[in-house]
Design a protein around this motif. Structure first.
Motif, mmCIF file in Angstrom:
data_model
loop_
_atom_site.group_PDB
_atom_site.id
_atom_site.type_symbol
_atom_site.label_atom_id
_atom_site.label_comp_id
_atom_site.label_asym_id
_atom_site.label_seq_id
_atom_site.Cartn_x
_atom_site.Cartn_y
_atom_site.Cartn_z
ATOM 1 N N ASP A 36 -38.517 -26.317 -28.988
ATOM 2 C CA ASP A 36 -38.863 -27.355 -29.691
ATOM 3 C C ASP A 36 -38.752 -28.850 -28.855
ATOM 4 O O ASP A 36 -39.631 -29.225 -28.134
ATOM 5 C CB ASP A 36 -38.063 -27.451 -31.265
ATOM 6 N N LEU A 37 -37.123 -29.095 -28.328
ATOM 7 C CA LEU A 37 -37.025 -30.098 -27.542
ATOM 8 C C LEU A 37 -38.041 -30.886 -26.084
ATOM 9 O O LEU A 37 -38.078 -31.539 -25.847
ATOM 10 C CB LEU A 37 -35.358 -29.696 -27.196
ATOM 11 N N PRO A 38 -38.433 -29.406 -25.226
ATOM 12 C CA PRO A 38 -38.734 -29.794 -24.390
ATOM 13 C C PRO A 38 -40.036 -30.443 -24.463
ATOM 14 O O PRO A 38 -40.747 -31.202 -23.464
ATOM 15 C CB PRO A 38 -39.218 -28.360 -23.661
ATOM 16 N N PHE A 39 -41.057 -30.470 -26.083
ATOM 17 C CA PHE A 39 -42.639 -30.855 -26.378
ATOM 18 C C PHE A 39 -42.100 -31.934 -27.254
ATOM 19 O O PHE A 39 -42.882 -32.481 -27.601
ATOM 20 C CB PHE A 39 -42.940 -29.366 -26.543
ATOM 21 N N MET A 40 -40.988 -32.666 -26.883
ATOM 22 C CA MET A 40 -40.683 -34.595 -27.356
ATOM 23 C C MET A 40 -40.021 -35.068 -26.338
ATOM 24 O O MET A 40 -39.463 -34.687 -25.665
ATOM 25 C CB MET A 40 -39.801 -34.137 -29.114
ATOM 26 N N GLY A 41 -40.200 -36.523 -26.442
ATOM 27 C CA GLY A 41 -38.947 -37.214 -25.842
ATOM 28 C C GLY A 41 -39.869 -38.302 -24.904
ATOM 29 O O GLY A 41 -40.045 -39.049 -24.900
ATOM 30 N N SER A 42 -41.605 -37.489 -24.444
ATOM 31 C CA SER A 42 -41.730 -39.087 -23.584
ATOM 32 C C SER A 42 -43.776 -39.533 -25.118
ATOM 33 O O SER A 42 -43.394 -38.287 -25.486
ATOM 34 C CB SER A 42 -42.913 -38.050 -22.671
ATOM 35 N N SER A 43 -43.698 -41.170 -25.075
ATOM 36 C CA SER A 43 -44.811 -41.176 -25.041
ATOM 37 C C SER A 43 -46.115 -41.145 -24.469
ATOM 38 O O SER A 43 -45.750 -40.522 -22.861
ATOM 39 C CB SER A 43 -45.358 -42.741 -25.384
ATOM 40 N N PHE A 44 -47.527 -40.869 -24.418
ATOM 41 C CA PHE A 44 -48.226 -39.735 -23.993
ATOM 42 C C PHE A 44 -48.832 -41.683 -22.626
ATOM 43 O O PHE A 44 -48.611 -42.467 -23.243
ATOM 44 C CB PHE A 44 -49.784 -39.679 -24.706
ATOM 45 N N ASP A 45 -48.855 -41.254 -21.242
ATOM 46 C CA ASP A 45 -49.210 -42.021 -20.112
ATOM 47 C C ASP A 45 -50.098 -41.285 -19.721
ATOM 48 O O ASP A 45 -50.276 -39.866 -19.580
ATOM 49 C CB ASP A 45 -47.593 -42.024 -20.342
ATOM 50 N N ALA A 46 -51.696 -41.730 -20.083
ATOM 51 C CA ALA A 46 -53.049 -41.353 -19.231
ATOM 52 C C ALA A 46 -52.439 -41.054 -17.395
ATOM 53 O O ALA A 46 -53.061 -40.069 -17.461
ATOM 54 C CB ALA A 46 -54.231 -41.587 -19.235
ATOM 55 N N LYS A 47 -52.271 -41.914 -16.836
ATOM 56 C CA LYS A 47 -51.841 -42.232 -15.530
ATOM 57 C C LYS A 47 -50.741 -41.079 -15.372
ATOM 58 O O LYS A 47 -51.058 -39.897 -14.248
ATOM 59 C CB LYS A 47 -51.447 -43.211 -15.064
ATOM 60 N N ALA A 48 -49.735 -40.809 -16.077
ATOM 61 C CA ALA A 48 -48.463 -39.859 -16.162
ATOM 62 C C ALA A 48 -49.382 -38.456 -16.232
ATOM 63 O O ALA A 48 -48.955 -37.400 -15.076
ATOM 64 C CB ALA A 48 -47.500 -39.681 -16.930
ATOM 65 N N TRP A 49 -49.982 -38.052 -16.933
ATOM 66 C CA TRP A 49 -50.630 -37.365 -17.364
ATOM 67 C C TRP A 49 -51.643 -36.971 -16.423
ATOM 68 O O TRP A 49 -52.119 -35.324 -16.405
ATOM 69 C CB TRP A 49 -51.680 -37.359 -17.864
ATOM 70 N N SER A 50 -52.592 -37.535 -15.440
ATOM 71 C CA SER A 50 -53.550 -36.990 -14.995
ATOM 72 C C SER A 50 -52.690 -36.408 -13.959
ATOM 73 O O SER A 50 -53.710 -36.341 -12.603
ATOM 74 C CB SER A 50 -54.650 -37.960 -14.722
ATOM 75 N N THR A 51 -51.544 -37.168 -13.086
ATOM 76 C CA THR A 51 -51.182 -37.263 -11.950
ATOM 77 C C THR A 51 -49.966 -35.947 -12.003
ATOM 78 O O THR A 51 -49.805 -35.386 -10.701
ATOM 79 C CB THR A 51 -50.557 -38.206 -11.506
ATOM 80 N N ALA A 52 -49.474 -35.284 -13.704
ATOM 81 C CA ALA A 52 -48.563 -35.073 -12.997
ATOM 82 C C ALA A 52 -49.229 -33.176 -12.586
ATOM 83 O O ALA A 52 -47.664 -32.656 -11.851
ATOM 84 C CB ALA A 52 -48.500 -34.476 -14.557
ATOM 85 N N SER A 72 -43.242 -33.029 -22.135
ATOM 86 C CA SER A 72 -42.793 -33.540 -23.012
ATOM 87 C C SER A 72 -43.697 -34.898 -23.970
ATOM 88 O O SER A 72 -43.201 -35.405 -24.768
ATOM 89 C CB SER A 72 -42.183 -34.921 -22.457
ATOM 90 N N MET A 73 -44.891 -34.520 -23.596
ATOM 91 C CA MET A 73 -46.309 -36.318 -24.264
ATOM 92 C C MET A 73 -46.518 -35.138 -25.163
ATOM 93 O O MET A 73 -46.411 -35.605 -26.086
ATOM 94 C CB MET A 73 -46.674 -36.487 -23.002
ATOM 95 N N PHE A 74 -46.589 -33.916 -25.397
ATOM 96 C CA PHE A 74 -46.860 -33.230 -26.295
ATOM 97 C C PHE A 74 -47.242 -33.446 -27.876
ATOM 98 O O PHE A 74 -48.192 -33.928 -29.346
ATOM 99 C CB PHE A 74 -46.293 -31.745 -27.307
ATOM 100 N N ARG A 75 -45.814 -33.681 -27.837
ATOM 101 C CA ARG A 75 -45.403 -33.876 -29.572
ATOM 102 C C ARG A 75 -46.116 -35.998 -29.626
ATOM 103 O O ARG A 75 -46.924 -35.870 -30.741
ATOM 104 C CB ARG A 75 -43.819 -34.691 -29.972
ATOM 105 N N ASP A 76 -45.964 -36.559 -28.898
ATOM 106 C CA ASP A 76 -46.230 -37.627 -29.513
ATOM 107 C C ASP A 76 -48.162 -37.400 -29.064
ATOM 108 O O ASP A 76 -49.265 -38.156 -29.998
ATOM 109 C CB ASP A 76 -46.276 -38.555 -28.041
ATOM 110 N N LEU A 77 -48.899 -36.737 -28.280
ATOM 111 C CA LEU A 77 -50.426 -36.233 -28.662
ATOM 112 C C LEU A 77 -50.548 -35.641 -29.371
ATOM 113 O O LEU A 77 -51.645 -36.181 -29.803
ATOM 114 C CB LEU A 77 -50.757 -35.487 -27.185
ATOM 115 N N SER A 78 -49.766 -34.208 -29.788
ATOM 116 C CA SER A 78 -50.441 -33.978 -31.500
ATOM 117 C C SER A 78 -50.396 -34.969 -32.726
ATOM 118 O O SER A 78 -51.344 -35.174 -33.471
ATOM 119 C CB SER A 78 -49.838 -32.554 -31.075
#
Length: 142
Positions: A36-52, A72-78
Motif C-alpha cells: 500500500d505505501l508505495p502507492f500513496m504520497g504524491s499528488s498527481f502531476d501531469a508533467k511528472a506523469w508524462s515524463t516519468a 506514488s500518484m496512484f492514490r491521488d489519481l484514483s
C-alpha cells in the motif's frame, strides 16, 4: 539497586509488548509497507506523469522504473481524477495513451516497479462501462 531493577522490568515489559505486537500484526504491517505505501504520497502531476518513463538509455529506463514516480500518484489519481463516470476522453487527455488495452474494455498504464521487492512491474488499470465512462480503477502486479 531497586531502581535499576524497576527500570529493567519496565524495559522488558515494553520490549516484550512491542515484539508481541509485531508478531500479531506482522502480516498486516508488511502488507501495508510492501503493497500500500508505495502507492500513496504524491499528488498527481501531469508533467511528472508524462515524463516519468521517458528515457534515453537502458540504464536510464531501469532507474526511472525503479523510482516509481507514477506509482506514488496512484492514490491521488484514483480518488480525485479517475472517479466513476469520468469519460474516456478525459482520461486520455490526463494520462495519455495507455501501455496496454485489454479485451474487457480496460486499459493499463505502467507505473514502474513499485511494490514488494521491486521484482514485478506495477500497473494502473482503468476499466470503462458501456458508455465509455470510468467504472473501476485499481493497480495490479505483473
Amino acid at each position: 539497586m531497586p531502581r535499576v531493577t524497576v527500570l529493567l522490568k519496565w524495559l522488558l515489559i515494553v520490549t516484550g509488548t512491542l515484539l508481541l505486537l509485531v508478531v500479531l500484526f506482522w502480516r498486516s504491517l508488511m502488507g501495508f509497507v510492501l503493497h500500500d505505501l508505495p502507492f500513496m504520497g504524491s499528488s498527481f502531476d501531469a508533467k511528472a506523469w508524462s515524463t516519468a518513463l521517458k528515457c534515453t538509455s537502458d540504464k536510464d529506463c531501469i532507474d526511472k522504473d525503479m523510482a516509481c514516480v507514477r506509482g506514488s500518484m496512484f492514490r491521488d489519481l484514483s480518488r480525485k481524477h479517475l472517479t466513476p463516470g469520468v469519460p474516456r476522453s478525459q482520461v486520455l487527455a490526463l494520462l495519455g495513451e495507455p501501455t496496454l488495452v485489454t479485451k474487457d474494455n480496460c486499459v493499463d498504464y505502467e507505473l514502474g516497479y513499485c511494490s514488494g521487492f521491486k521484482i514485478d512491474g506495477d500497473y494502473l488499470r482503468v476499466c470503462y462501462d458501456q458508455g465509455d465512462k470510468v467504472s473501476r480503477v485499481f493497480h495490479w502486479q505483473s
